[in-house]
Write a protein that holds these residues in place. Sequence first.
Motif, PDB file in Angstrom:
ATOM      1  N   LEU A 123      53.415  52.002  51.256  1.00 58.29           N
ATOM      2  CA  LEU A 123      54.825  52.048  50.885  1.00 58.29           C
ATOM      3  C   LEU A 123      55.120  53.122  49.836  1.00 58.29           C
ATOM      4  N   HIS A 124      54.078  53.592  49.164  1.00 57.82           N
ATOM      5  CA  HIS A 124      54.285  54.703  48.243  1.00 57.82           C
ATOM      6  C   HIS A 124      54.505  56.023  48.993  1.00 57.82           C
ATOM      7  N   GLY A 125      54.266  56.006  50.281  1.00 56.58           N
ATOM      8  CA  GLY A 125      54.457  57.219  51.059  1.00 56.58           C
ATOM      9  C   GLY A 125      53.362  58.236  50.799  1.00 56.58           C
ATOM     10  N   GLY A 126      53.693  59.504  50.917  1.00 54.35           N
ATOM     11  CA  GLY A 126      52.694  60.558  50.786  1.00 54.35           C
ATOM     12  C   GLY A 126      51.991  60.570  49.448  1.00 54.35           C
ATOM     13  N   ILE A 127      52.728  60.253  48.366  1.00 55.65           N
ATOM     14  CA  ILE A 127      52.106  60.293  47.040  1.00 55.65           C
ATOM     15  C   ILE A 127      51.004  59.241  46.899  1.00 55.65           C
ATOM     16  N   GLY A 128      51.129  58.144  47.646  1.00 50.87           N
ATOM     17  CA  GLY A 128      50.129  57.088  47.560  1.00 50.87           C
ATOM     18  C   GLY A 128      48.764  57.499  48.078  1.00 50.87           C
ATOM     19  N   PHE A 129      48.719  58.560  48.882  1.00 50.95           N
ATOM     20  CA  PHE A 129      47.464  59.015  49.463  1.00 50.95           C
ATOM     21  C   PHE A 129      46.785  60.091  48.618  1.00 50.95           C
ATOM     22  N   THR A 130      47.382  60.465  47.499  1.00 50.39           N
ATOM     23  CA  THR A 130      46.811  61.523  46.680  1.00 50.39           C
ATOM     24  C   THR A 130      45.802  60.951  45.693  1.00 50.39           C
ATOM     25  N   TRP A 131      44.862  61.801  45.291  1.00 54.27           N
ATOM     26  CA  TRP A 131      43.847  61.387  44.323  1.00 54.27           C
ATOM     27  C   TRP A 131      44.484  61.082  42.965  1.00 54.27           C
ATOM     28  N   GLU A 132      45.578  61.763  42.644  1.00 53.49           N
ATOM     29  CA  GLU A 132      46.206  61.601  41.340  1.00 53.49           C
ATOM     30  C   GLU A 132      46.899  60.253  41.185  1.00 53.49           C
ATOM     31  N   HIS A 133      47.277  59.613  42.287  1.00 53.68           N
ATOM     32  CA  HIS A 133      47.957  58.329  42.191  1.00 53.68           C
ATOM     33  C   HIS A 133      46.934  57.203  42.067  1.00 53.68           C
ATOM     34  N   ASP A 134      47.350  56.128  41.391  1.00 54.53           N
ATOM     35  CA  ASP A 134      46.412  55.023  41.128  1.00 54.53           C
ATOM     36  C   ASP A 134      46.272  54.058  42.295  1.00 54.53           C
ATOM     37  N   ALA A 135      47.106  54.191  43.322  1.00 53.06           N
ATOM     38  CA  ALA A 135      47.101  53.210  44.403  1.00 53.06           C
ATOM     39  C   ALA A 135      45.732  53.123  45.076  1.00 53.06           C
ATOM     40  N   HIS A 136      45.047  54.262  45.202  1.00 53.89           N
ATOM     41  CA  HIS A 136      43.755  54.236  45.905  1.00 53.89           C
ATOM     42  C   HIS A 136      42.689  53.505  45.092  1.00 53.89           C
ATOM     43  N   LEU A 137      42.845  53.467  43.765  1.00 54.00           N
ATOM     44  CA  LEU A 137      41.865  52.751  42.941  1.00 54.00           C
ATOM     45  C   LEU A 137      41.929  51.246  43.203  1.00 54.00           C
ATOM     46  N   TYR A 138      43.138  50.719  43.339  1.00 57.98           N
ATOM     47  CA  TYR A 138      43.289  49.297  43.649  1.00 57.98           C
ATOM     48  C   TYR A 138      42.875  49.015  45.090  1.00 57.98           C
ATOM     49  N   TYR A 139      43.169  49.926  45.983  1.00 58.82           N
ATOM     50  CA  TYR A 139      42.755  49.789  47.382  1.00 58.82           C
ATOM     51  C   TYR A 139      41.232  49.682  47.480  1.00 58.82           C
ATOM     52  N   LYS A 140      40.530  50.530  46.743  1.00 61.46           N
ATOM     53  CA  LYS A 140      39.066  50.523  46.776  1.00 61.46           C
ATOM     54  C   LYS A 140      38.498  49.294  46.082  1.00 61.46           C
ATOM     55  N   ARG A 141      39.113  48.885  44.960  1.00 62.49           N
ATOM     56  CA  ARG A 141      38.646  47.660  44.295  1.00 62.49           C
ATOM     57  C   ARG A 141      38.851  46.455  45.203  1.00 62.49           C
ATOM     58  N   ALA A 142      39.967  46.421  45.929  1.00 63.00           N
ATOM     59  CA  ALA A 142      40.243  45.291  46.812  1.00 63.00           C
ATOM     60  C   ALA A 142      39.187  45.163  47.897  1.00 63.00           C
ATOM     61  N   LYS A 143      38.813  46.272  48.508  1.00 68.03           N
ATOM     62  CA  LYS A 143      37.794  46.213  49.551  1.00 68.03           C
ATOM     63  C   LYS A 143      36.427  45.867  48.965  1.00 68.03           C
ATOM     64  N   SER A 144      36.107  46.417  47.814  1.00 70.65           N
ATOM     65  CA  SER A 144      34.835  46.108  47.167  1.00 70.65           C
ATOM     66  C   SER A 144      34.746  44.628  46.807  1.00 70.65           C
ATOM     67  N   ASP A 145      35.832  44.080  46.240  1.00 65.04           N
ATOM     68  CA  ASP A 145      35.842  42.662  45.876  1.00 65.04           C
ATOM     69  C   ASP A 145      35.740  41.760  47.104  1.00 65.04           C
ATOM     70  N   GLU A 146      36.329  42.194  48.189  1.00 64.34           N
ATOM     71  CA  GLU A 146      36.310  41.389  49.411  1.00 64.34           C
ATOM     72  C   GLU A 146      34.885  41.127  49.881  1.00 64.34           C
ATOM     73  N   LEU A 147      33.971  42.075  49.620  1.00 65.28           N
ATOM     74  CA  LEU A 147      32.594  41.989  50.125  1.00 65.28           C
ATOM     75  C   LEU A 147      31.581  41.681  49.027  1.00 65.28           C
ATOM     76  N   LEU A 148      32.028  41.602  47.785  1.00 65.19           N
ATOM     77  CA  LEU A 148      31.097  41.526  46.667  1.00 65.19           C
ATOM     78  C   LEU A 148      30.187  40.301  46.724  1.00 65.19           C
ATOM     79  N   LEU A 149      30.729  39.152  47.056  1.00 65.64           N
ATOM     80  CA  LEU A 149      29.948  37.912  47.104  1.00 65.64           C
ATOM     81  C   LEU A 149      29.664  37.482  48.541  1.00 65.64           C
ATOM     82  N   GLY A 150      29.757  38.416  49.471  1.00 66.32           N
ATOM     83  CA  GLY A 150      29.538  38.104  50.877  1.00 66.32           C
ATOM     84  C   GLY A 150      30.784  38.384  51.688  1.00 66.32           C
ATOM     85  N   ALA A 151      30.596  38.661  52.945  1.00 64.17           N
ATOM     86  CA  ALA A 151      31.730  38.963  53.821  1.00 64.17           C
ATOM     87  C   ALA A 151      32.633  37.729  53.964  1.00 64.17           C
TER      88      ALA A 151
END
Length: 374
Positions: free
Chosen positions: A330-358
């Motif tokens: 929903l952030h649009g194009g800016i959400g896909f940039t390295w400078e925006h923080d959205a990707h940090l939460y996206y990556k933490r979310a996926k990491s947390d999803e698998l951290l204690l098992g699938a």
Amino acid sequence: MRLIRTDEQRELADATRAFLAGTSPMARVREIAETPGVCHDPDVWRRMAGELGLTGLAVPEEYGGAGFGHGEVAVVMEELGAALTPTPYLASVVLAANVLLALDDEAAAKDLLPGIANGSVIATFAPPVPGDRMPGARAHGDGHTLEGPVPRVLHAADADLILVAATLADEVEDGSGPLAVFAVDPAAPGLTRTELTTLDLTRPQYRLEFDGTPARLVGPSDAGPALERAMDLAAVALAAEQLGGMRRCLDTIVEYAKLRVQFGRYVGSFQGVKHRLADMHCTLEQAESIVRYAAWAADEAPEELPVAAALAQSFMGRAYFQVAKDSLLLHGGIGFTWEHDAHLYYKRAKSDELLLGAPRHHRARLAERLGLVT
């Protein structure tokens, strides 16, 4: 059953949030995450332990802690999840401390817990994740030695104490026997730590290799029940962290939708955006109820904790990832940039999803604990 925070818990949340906002703004989070060999800010960790007393919240007073409950730990984890602060709190205060307490080894607790409680010792625990084979332990003199790898361990590079779940190879040759817990000195011979390239830059993980590494047995030779409780408590704390991240993702995209203008209108006025934000809000409301219930069960209803913990991880992993993904989109194009923080939460979310098992493992555990499978 109380699902509403107490006044003291709200004050703890406010104090932790203000502290993290001042010491760990996103610019500092990025600086630590992008600096090779740096896992956390030692000054922030010392202040968390000293000024706020966060590292000893759920440790009993006889072991140097504050004697509060797991609900207070969940409050802190929620704020850490919202701020994405690189810190060994999950590894040391949640995983390692809970394992030591669950093992009910008085001598080991008196020896190891005070340092964890006051923050002078950073500990970590290599948990038994479904699908991973744990190392083996053999009797050697008055102690044991460990053999084999551990695929993923949080903050192993800056840990002063490493706890490892391993099978007693002298009793079961195929590695399928009951697990015991061993304490290992990070400087012990035969231990190799290799940093992993992970999706989440804010939470470093390492592969451990044991080759005849001396280790000290902590607790009973069959630590299965203790490990079950410790991992349930870890699931609750991780769910609180996921809730904090979800809330920050939704708050951020709502603010953006109020400011971003496209085709002469605020994007928040578009029906497709409004519906997606409403769905995210409903998911957040469900998540908060599940996490509050799990945190309450951890302190007040231990007989309900196994189901509550499995439910929390069954729901929160997918829910956080979905909210983080929608926020990024929903952030649009800016959400896909390295400078925006959205990707940090996206990556933490996926990491947390698998951290204690699938997620499938948590759903299977939930079904088993509800008596839906035999």
